[in-house]
Write a protein that holds these residues in place. Structure first.
Motif: not given
Lengths: 434, 160
Positions: A221, A224-225, A228-229, A369, A372-373, A375-376, A380, B69, B74, B77
């Motif tokens: 989740f 996911a980005a 996908d890549l 890639f 950082p998601d 950390l976000e 939150r 990306r 998704h 960040a």
């Protein structure tokens, strides 16, 4: 008027036992400044804390400054070759004696009044010394204050602010074979952590990063980005973190917990390193490993792309994950710094380490890639916890199917919260001790 | 090669800055040569990428992926997205070779995200290739020496 000088009334410290249940934790463990203060004292002031790798202190006079919880410390290799840990504080008036993150020096000198310490911590210089005559001043008692204990395991340096308590070997316990898995890909049996340090910070509690490092539920989740890549690049979807994945979560005690990806064939690392064993440099590396560890282990390491196949949390502040040594540095209840040391292998062809670095950078670091998601999400998370109508966070995933493996360790499926429960069990134990 | 026109180079760098600030990243990618390097070192004294970690060390494929990306659903960040405004200055031509111009500049970038303003500064080294068609150059390599590259950084997912 005397009230002005009275000590303010001390609020009763929170009771950690009321904040952690077997399958839930209270949100205040991430937000309450009083809890953070207790953690800095009871966990970071007492437990074994990872502080450096031997390769960062290669020469006589090499030093590194870091934090032991809220206390600044300096690690230094003496002229005798021994590495020591001191509090970074002059014995005269308490000024820090070492300013750089790393470096090399013959002495540590306080720039306020010139007190000078040898690389083994002895006080060897006091300007205008005659003024101390007739007082109880004695150089031999005024060396830099050592951190109570420093012990090394295969190049990893740990310190403890407590003079007594479990030894490092007792603390690491059953995690040792998994630490070995992380180090064994290096043909000399020791890693090299001199590739540089990526540092990031987030506006959230330090425990988010510890729990997240072994959270097998989040990747599909949060990342996911990235998947996908990877799928568009390789044609395959990584299924390691699926709800039916054979990958495991495991708790080996003392707060050391892991995500064990070895039962899956599609580990991310192996996918990105695919074919490395077939290169000429890969064969050289494989040969060196075979000589040291035997063919079976060497094959295993190459199949896992040179990783351990395990993401391992060493309680409370170290993570051996993918190809990196990750160190968590708590700054405030809602602020954390993380240091990432990509682990190089010793005595391998240059292309092997270059490839490790590029694989690492692909996901990790503030410009990666994937990371950082995370950390976000941590930020939150900290924001969300302010809504404390229902203050509890839930950790009961897989409670019913948790089992003991042959070694007596708690084990669950990849997306189960065995790892978080194991971390919190130890947190409670170390917060209760005093 | 004849000494290139410094003003033409400046205008090219301003164009690049504008595309980056506006998140017009497809057009930004078009400014690059087919073979490219987009590079953000970690160490200020970095000398050897084979034994040193980098914040970014992208070839064409990886830079394309970086952009793809960010525009997917998704990439959290960048949700919400950083708003960017940069100043490019101190543009100098360092050297001119056949089919290659080395350019150095400095930048000051303001990032606004979630009501919080961050400042990013650094030096950029461009390797440019002259082109007959507009906008007159192609970027063969871009190396960004970020002032804060060795400090704790919260988010480096926007493009420099």
């Amino acid at each position: 008027m005397n009230d002005l000088y009275a000590r303010p009334e001390q609020p009763t410290p929170p009771d950690p036992a009321r904040l952690v249940g077997t399958d839930r934790v209270h949100g205040s463990v991430y937000t309450d400044p009083a809890i953070f203060t207790l953690e800095m004292d009871r966990i970071f002031g007492q437990s074994w804390i990872y502080v450096a790798h031997r390769s960062e202190l290669a020469e006589a006079g090499s030093f590194k400054t870091t934090m032991l919880g809220s206390r600044p410390i300096v690690l230094m290799r003496g002229d005798d070759g021994e590495i020591r840990a001191f509090y970074n504080r002059c014995r005269h008036r308490g000024v820090t004696v070492c300013q750089e993150r790393t470096g090399q020096a013959r002495f540590l000198r306080c720039d306020y009044h010139g007190w000078t310490y040898a690389s083994d911590g002895r006080l060897v210089g006091v300007p205008y010394r005659d003024a101390y005559e007739g007082t109880d001043f004695a150089e031999e008692n005024l060396g830099l204050t050592p951190v109570a204990r420093l012990t090394e395991y295969r190049g990893l340096l740990f310190v403890s602010g407590a003079a007594h308590g479990p030894t490092l070997a007792e603390h690491l316990g059953d995690a040792v074979p998994y630490i070995d898995r992380f180090i064994d890909p290096s043909p000399t049996g020791e890693l090299d952590l001199t590739a540089g340090v990526q540092r990031y910070f987030y506006r959230g509690n330090w425990k988010f990063q510890m729990e997240n490092s072994v959270d097998g539920y989040h990747p599909n989740f949060t990342h996911a980005a990235y998947f996908d890549l990877l799928e568009s690049r390789t044609g395959n979807r990584v299924m390691t973190y699926d709800g039916r994945s054979p990958a495991l979560t495991r708790d080996v005690g003392c707060g050391h917990v892991m995500l064990d990806q070895r039962p899956t064939t599609g580990s991310v690392n192996a996918a990105l390193q695919d074919g490395i064993g077939a290169t000429e440099d890969g064969r050289v590396w494989h040969q060196a490993l075979t000589e040291r560890l035997g063919a079976e282990k060497a094959d295993d390491i190459l199949a896992l792309g040179g990783g351990a196949g395990v993401f391992l949390v060493i309680y409370p502040n170290l993570v051996l994950i993918n190809l990196q040594v990750r160190v968590i540095v708590p700054v405030a209840p809602d602020r954390t710094e993380v240091e990432i040391y990509p682990a190089l292998l010793q005595d391998v062809p240059r292309s092997i380490n270059a490839r490790r670095l590029r694989v690492h950078e692909h996901f990790y670091g503030p410009g990666g890639f994937g990371a950082p998601d995370d950390l976000e999400i941590f930020e939150r998370n900290q924001q969300g916890l302010a809504a404390d109508g229902d203050p509890w966070l839930l950790l009961q995933r897989g409670t019913e199917r948790e089992r003991l493996d042959d070694a007596g360790h708690r084990v669950g499926q990849a997306t189960d919260e065995v790892t978080q429960r194991g971390f919190w069990r130890q947190w409670l134990a170390s917060m209760a001790a005093s | 090669m004849a000494r290139p026109d410094i003003e033409a180079i400046r205008q090219f760098l301003y164009l690049e800055a504008r595309l980056l600030d506006r998140w017009d990243l497809e057009a930004w990618l078009d400014l690059f040569d087919d073979e490219l390097r987009y590079w953000i070192p970690v160490r200020h004294d970095s000398i050897d990428v084979e034994v040193e970690v980098q914040h970014a060390y992208d070839d064409r494929t990886q830079l394309n992926e970086r952009v793809t990306r960010l525009f997917g659903p998704h990439a959290y960040a960048q949700q919400p997205r950083s708003r960017l405004s940069r100043i490019v200055a101190n543009v100098t031509i360092e050297s001119v070779d056949e089919d290659r111009i080395d350019v150095r500049s400095t930048f000051l970038l303001t990032e606004l995200r979630r009501g919080s303003t961050d400042m990013w500064a650094g030096e950029t080294e461009h390797v440019l290739r002259p082109r007959l068609e507009a906008p007159g150059f192609a970027i063969a390599a871009k190396k960004v020496l970020l002032l804060a590259s060795e400090e704790p950084i919260d988010n480096l997912t926007f493009l420099l």
